[in-house]
Design a protein around this motif. Structure first.
Motif, PDB file in Angstrom:
ATOM      1  N   LEU A 129       0.829  -1.208   0.000  1.00 48.11           N
ATOM      2  CA  LEU A 129       0.000   0.000   0.000  1.00 48.11           C
ATOM      3  C   LEU A 129       0.867   1.263   0.000  1.00 48.11           C
ATOM      4  N   CYS A 130       1.947   1.234   0.783  1.00 51.62           N
ATOM      5  CA  CYS A 130       2.850   2.394   0.821  1.00 51.62           C
ATOM      6  C   CYS A 130       3.465   2.665  -0.539  1.00 51.62           C
ATOM      7  N   LEU A 131       3.853   1.596  -1.231  1.00 51.60           N
ATOM      8  CA  LEU A 131       4.453   1.769  -2.554  1.00 51.60           C
ATOM      9  C   LEU A 131       3.411   2.194  -3.587  1.00 51.60           C
ATOM     10  N   THR A 132       2.200   1.645  -3.465  1.00 51.37           N
ATOM     11  CA  THR A 132       1.144   1.983  -4.415  1.00 51.37           C
ATOM     12  C   THR A 132       0.747   3.454  -4.306  1.00 51.37           C
ATOM     13  N   PHE A 133       0.608   3.926  -3.061  1.00 52.18           N
ATOM     14  CA  PHE A 133       0.182   5.317  -2.855  1.00 52.18           C
ATOM     15  C   PHE A 133       1.360   6.266  -2.687  1.00 52.18           C
ATOM     16  N   GLN A 134       2.570   5.737  -2.946  1.00 52.23           N
ATOM     17  CA  GLN A 134       3.789   6.545  -2.957  1.00 52.23           C
ATOM     18  C   GLN A 134       3.977   7.333  -1.660  1.00 52.23           C
ATOM     19  N   ALA A 135       3.839   6.643  -0.547  1.00 51.95           N
ATOM     20  CA  ALA A 135       4.101   7.278   0.747  1.00 51.95           C
ATOM     21  C   ALA A 135       5.585   7.619   0.854  1.00 51.95           C
ATOM     22  N   ASP A 136       5.881   8.752   1.432  1.00 54.84           N
ATOM     23  CA  ASP A 136       7.264   9.193   1.558  1.00 54.84           C
ATOM     24  C   ASP A 136       7.916   8.469   2.734  1.00 54.84           C
ATOM     25  N   LEU A 137       8.716   7.456   2.425  1.00 53.62           N
ATOM     26  CA  LEU A 137       9.412   6.673   3.447  1.00 53.62           C
ATOM     27  C   LEU A 137      10.903   6.979   3.479  1.00 53.62           C
ATOM     28  N   GLY A 138      11.362   7.866   2.633  1.00 52.13           N
ATOM     29  CA  GLY A 138      12.792   8.100   2.522  1.00 52.13           C
ATOM     30  C   GLY A 138      13.430   7.106   1.569  1.00 52.13           C
ATOM     31  N   ARG A 139      13.198   5.860   1.815  1.00 53.39           N
ATOM     32  CA  ARG A 139      13.622   4.767   0.936  1.00 53.39           C
ATOM     33  C   ARG A 139      12.762   3.544   1.248  1.00 53.39           C
ATOM     34  N   THR A 140      12.798   2.547   0.367  1.00 54.12           N
ATOM     35  CA  THR A 140      12.043   1.319   0.590  1.00 54.12           C
ATOM     36  C   THR A 140      12.762   0.448   1.628  1.00 54.12           C
ATOM     37  N   PRO A 141      12.099   0.050   2.704  1.00 55.61           N
ATOM     38  CA  PRO A 141      12.759  -0.780   3.721  1.00 55.61           C
ATOM     39  C   PRO A 141      13.118  -2.155   3.168  1.00 55.61           C
ATOM     40  N   THR A 142      14.176  -2.737   3.715  1.00 53.48           N
ATOM     41  CA  THR A 142      14.587  -4.076   3.303  1.00 53.48           C
ATOM     42  C   THR A 142      13.715  -5.122   3.986  1.00 53.48           C
ATOM     43  N   VAL A 143      13.806  -6.346   3.506  1.00 53.78           N
ATOM     44  CA  VAL A 143      13.032  -7.435   4.092  1.00 53.78           C
ATOM     45  C   VAL A 143      13.451  -7.670   5.540  1.00 53.78           C
ATOM     46  N   TRP A 144      14.728  -7.441   5.866  1.00 55.47           N
ATOM     47  CA  TRP A 144      15.198  -7.643   7.239  1.00 55.47           C
ATOM     48  C   TRP A 144      14.627  -6.585   8.168  1.00 55.47           C
ATOM     49  N   GLU A 145      14.490  -5.363   7.684  1.00 56.55           N
ATOM     50  CA  GLU A 145      13.887  -4.311   8.495  1.00 56.55           C
ATOM     51  C   GLU A 145      12.396  -4.569   8.695  1.00 56.55           C
ATOM     52  N   MET A 146      11.724  -5.026   7.658  1.00 58.04           N
ATOM     53  CA  MET A 146      10.301  -5.335   7.770  1.00 58.04           C
ATOM     54  C   MET A 146      10.049  -6.572   8.639  1.00 58.04           C
ATOM     55  N   ALA A 147      11.068  -7.439   8.757  1.00 55.63           N
ATOM     56  CA  ALA A 147      10.900  -8.688   9.517  1.00 55.63           C
ATOM     57  C   ALA A 147      10.951  -8.463  11.020  1.00 55.63           C
ATOM     58  N   ALA A 148      11.441  -7.313  11.465  1.00 51.57           N
ATOM     59  CA  ALA A 148      11.608  -7.085  12.899  1.00 51.57           C
ATOM     60  C   ALA A 148      10.281  -7.223  13.655  1.00 51.57           C
ATOM     61  N   GLY A 149       9.218  -6.636  13.111  1.00 59.31           N
ATOM     62  CA  GLY A 149       7.917  -6.710  13.774  1.00 59.31           C
ATOM     63  C   GLY A 149       7.389  -8.126  13.891  1.00 59.31           C
ATOM     64  N   PRO A 150       7.232  -8.862  12.771  1.00 57.77           N
ATOM     65  CA  PRO A 150       6.746 -10.240  12.859  1.00 57.77           C
ATOM     66  C   PRO A 150       7.619 -11.139  13.736  1.00 57.77           C
ATOM     67  N   LEU A 151       8.941 -10.967  13.704  1.00 64.98           N
ATOM     68  CA  LEU A 151       9.810 -11.794  14.549  1.00 64.98           C
ATOM     69  C   LEU A 151       9.575 -11.504  16.027  1.00 64.98           C
ATOM     70  N   CYS A 152       9.308 -10.259  16.359  1.00 67.32           N
ATOM     71  CA  CYS A 152       9.004  -9.926  17.749  1.00 67.32           C
ATOM     72  C   CYS A 152       7.635 -10.473  18.154  1.00 67.32           C
TER      73      CYS A 152
END
Length: 267
Positions: A129-152
């Motif tokens: 959704l962030c990529l589709t609506f072009q949310a300003d994230l600075g850069r696209t997070p990596t899979v390892w950064e996105m994995a922090a939440g589910p791993l916790c």
């Protein structure tokens, strides 16, 4: 021979199929628990209330926000389910069941995969959704950064189960969570922030407030979180399994992995 055949016929029903059957039943209980549902509901509320104005804040929301917002309810949900028999005073009834405590504990640990998979799907949809609506994230997070939440979320669920099996008493889960949050707050203040659980992978820097990468390895941070999560499962199994040496060995290996990856993730 007839006696052996008869025993073999009863074996799958009492042992080999026990863990998957129990896990399915426990998964339904866990996914229906109000605290399990609270995690994704709170996460959705945070996303809807977020302004998406500043890239660092938006980046943190989709990479680290899940750690507290979803992980904490997952911990208490797993703990409440794990201590249900103790609180109801029916522990003795379970001791007469044909399935031993080790199988029941293994099933409870497998159940943690349910919230983990849901959290992974939530993250994937959120990023899309962030990529589709072009949310300003600075850069696209990596899979390892996105994995922090589910791993916790995975680790919180497994730790809730381990706490329930080792100390099924009132106040213990709150004390455990207080220690974890306190530890995260302490390390968050310095360069050791990657030893915590809620980690900012990008930072604002003064005086011009620019978007800057945080020093540290997101890959090794993910390995660190996974080792801690599986270590909680080994701790739960150590309490109830007759194969104490085996689970001590697994736990020691995971502890060593957590220590090494914890060091390698630091700047």
């Amino acid at each position: 021979m007839t006696g052996s055949s008869s025993l073999a016929g009863r074996w799958p029903a009492t042992t080999r199929h026990a863990v998957p059957t129990l896990a399915y039943a426990e998964l339904r209980r866990l996914l229906r628990h109000p605290l399990t549902l609270l995690g994704p509901a709170l996460m959705t509320a945070v996303l809807l209330g977020h302004t998406w104005e500043w890239p660092q804040d938006s980046f943190r929301v989709i990479t680290a926000q899940m750690v507290m917002v979803w992980g904490v309810p997952a911990f208490f949900a797993a703990n409440l389910i794990g201590t249900a028999a103790h609180r109801a005073g029916t522990d003795e009834l379970l001791s007469t069941a044909p399935v031993d405590r080790a199988n029941r504990t293994a099933a409870a640990c497998l159940v943690a995969l349910g919230p983990f998979v849901l959290a992974c799907l939530f993250q994937a949809v959120l990023l899309r959704l962030c990529l589709t609506f072009q949310a300003d994230l600075g850069r696209t997070p990596t899979v390892w950064e996105m994995a922090a939440g589910p791993l916790c979320v995975l680790g919180a669920t497994l730790l809730g189960t381990a706490t329930a099996h080792w100390a099924p008493h009132r106040g213990v889960p709150f004390a455990v969570m207080f220690v974890l949050v306190g530890f995260n707050y302490i390390v968050y203040q310095g360069s050791e922030r990657f030893l915590g659980f809620l980690v900012e992978f990008v930072l604002w820097t003064s005086p011009v407030w620019t978007f800057q990468e945080a020093e540290g390895s997101a890959l090794w941070h993910a390995v660190y979180l996974l080792a801690l999560s599986l270590g909680a499962a080994a701790l739960a199994m150590l309490r109830d399994s007759v194969r104490r040496g085996f689970w001590l060995g697994i736990g020691a290996t995971l502890l060593l992995t957590a220590v090494l990856s914890g060091i390698w993730q630091l700047p």
